[in-house]
Design an enzyme around this catalytic site. Structure first.
Site, PDB file in Angstrom:
ATOM      1  N   ASP A 176       0.897  -1.235  -0.119  1.00 19.95           N
ATOM      2  CA  ASP A 176      -0.060   0.009  -0.062  1.00 19.95           C
ATOM      3  C   ASP A 176       0.878   0.965   0.083  1.00 19.95           C
ATOM      4  OD1 ASP A 176      -2.461   1.140  -0.088  1.00 19.95           O
ATOM      5  OD2 ASP A 176      -2.635   1.125   2.193  1.00 19.95           O
ATOM      6  N   HIS A 259      -4.510   2.571  -7.272  1.00 24.79           N
ATOM      7  CA  HIS A 259      -5.809   2.303  -6.467  1.00 24.79           C
ATOM      8  C   HIS A 259      -7.041   2.043  -7.122  1.00 24.79           C
ATOM      9  CE1 HIS A 259      -3.336   2.681  -2.827  1.00 24.79           C
ATOM     10  NE2 HIS A 259      -4.414   2.562  -2.081  1.00 24.79           N
ATOM     11  N   HIS A 262      -6.726  -1.366  -8.124  1.00 24.20           N
ATOM     12  CA  HIS A 262      -7.091  -2.452  -6.815  1.00 24.20           C
ATOM     13  C   HIS A 262      -8.504  -2.337  -6.738  1.00 24.20           C
ATOM     14  CE1 HIS A 262      -8.764  -2.444  -2.811  1.00 24.20           C
ATOM     15  NE2 HIS A 262      -7.778  -3.203  -2.623  1.00 24.20           N
ATOM     16  N   HIS A 276      -5.503  -5.888   1.073  1.00 24.64           N
ATOM     17  CA  HIS A 276      -5.406  -4.553   0.172  1.00 24.64           C
ATOM     18  C   HIS A 276      -4.113  -4.221  -0.489  1.00 24.64           C
ATOM     19  CE1 HIS A 276      -6.585  -0.337  -0.636  1.00 24.64           C
ATOM     20  NE2 HIS A 276      -5.335  -0.009  -0.111  1.00 24.64           N
TER      21      HIS A 276
HETATM   22 ZN   LIG Z   1      -4.590   1.824   0.107  1.00 22.78          ZN
END
Ligand SMILES: [Zn+2]
Length: 373
Positions: A176, A259, A262, A276
């Protein structure tokens, strides 16, 4: 609507980090309120119940313990908001991972902006410092970002708990955090408005850069410390990078394709067992491919990812058998209206996302073959 382009940076007023920091929770919370709802899942309660109860009681803070259901959904937010209302709480404390903390933030907001405390027990995401929550559907797919008027009043991280967790958590947090710089520089170059509501400041960009440098320097060391469950200076530095530097960096610089992709990946049920940051890491690779990043930059990303144990291939996140249709569905979700993928300086189509996922996967597999000892 004001059309003046302003720079903006937001952050929590207080960040506390250290081995055994949970024992100091009460003294910090007592400055914010006297009646707390504390939200954690069963596994987290087993770890922190004694220390949290003792610390809050010693500081004269009344507490209502609540068991978190595991997903930050609107239903769960509504349920705990009712608990906080019933209890007359003036503070809501989320303890655990990003989803418990996001739920606490949403509850604090729903209760008229009562004080919010975020106490991560793992360094797996940069959610703890931000003024936003990621809301999921009951099925676990990304639903929307929810923005609040302010960041948590206090972020408190106990690195003893971080070190005690399975190392996969801090490694995922590095995934992340790794995205932060790559996304920040895109948003700054393209003059995009960040989640904070303005253009980035030099300060937030410097934090995003420091986040990346800290990962490169201490990431592999921190992984080893986490595997041995010990607190070392490297583990402290990576905890700060994953939580504070990445949190302030992404929120006040902006997110981009890493992201957005993602979020697109979450439409496939095959990735739901992944964390994540593991999925974000595939998004980062796809973003680099979309940008036409030089080979040396791809290699730096891959060397780091392999050194800390982050997935770099589609098979690594459960999508090894994904066909074109599935990748296009991910591409469509990645480029849905409002997605941060549109912060890229050029238009991104579902086809481009699918191609970048396949192109990144092929390059990562070739790199791994070349570097297999
Ligand atoms: Zn994140």
């Amino acid at each position: 609507m004001n059309t003046v382009a302003t720079r903006m940076m937001i952050s929590p007023p207080k960040y506390v980090q250290g081995a055994g920091a949970v024992g100091t929770l009460g003294e910090h919370v007592a400055r914010l309120g006297e009646n707390a709802v504390v939200l954690a899942d069963n596994g987290v309660w087993a770890l922190v119940d004694e220390a949290v109860t003792q610390s809050l009681s010693a500081a004269g803070v009344k507490l209502t313990k609540e068991i978190f259901g595991g997903l930050c959904t609107q239903k769960e937010i509504d349920r705990i908001t009712a608990v906080a209302e019933q209890a007359g709480a003036d503070v809501v404390i989320g303890i655990g991972g990003g989803t418990a903390i996001d739920t606490a933030k949403a509850v604090g907001h729903a209760r008229g902006d009562i004080a919010v405390v975020s106490a991560p027990t793992v360094a797996s995401t940069d959610a703890p410092t931000s003024a936003l929550a990621v809301i999921y559907t009951e099925e676990g797919a990304f639903e929307r970002y929810s923005f609040f008027s302010r960041n948590p009043n206090l972020v408190l991280v106990d690195t003893q708990l971080v070190a005690g967790a399975p190392s996969r958590f801090i490694v995922s947090g590095m995934g992340d955090a790794l995205a932060t710089w790559y996304e920040a520089r895109v948003c700054v170059a393209a003059e995009r408005t960040a989640m904070a509501g303005g253009l980035a400041t030099g300060a937030s960009l410097a934090l995003a850069k420091l986040c990346w440098e800290t990962l490169m320097e201490y990431g592999p060391q921190a992984r080893l410390a986490a595997e041995q469950h010990v607190v070392t200076p490297a583990l402290e530095k990576i905890t700060e990078a994953n939580t504070l530097l990445s949190g302030l960096g992404f929120e006040s610089c902006g997110l981009a394709a890493a992201h957005g992709i993602h979020n697109g990946l979450t439409v496939s049920h095959k990735v739901h067992g992944m964390m994540h940051g593991e999925k974000v890491n595939i998004g980062t690779l796809a973003q680099l491919i979309l940008e036409g990043a030089p080979t040396a930059e791809l290699d730096t990303y891959l060397e780091f990812s392999l050194a800390v144990g982050l997935p770099t291939t589609l098979a690594g996140i459960g999508l090894g058998d994904a066909d074109r249709e599935e990748l296009l569905a991910i591409g469509r979700a990645s480029t849905a209206e409002g997605e941060t993928t549109h912060n890229m300086p050029f238009a991104v189509t579902p086809q481009m996302v699918a191609d970048a996922l396949v192109g990144g996967d092929a390059y990562a597999r070739a790199y791994a073959r070349k570097h297999a000892a």
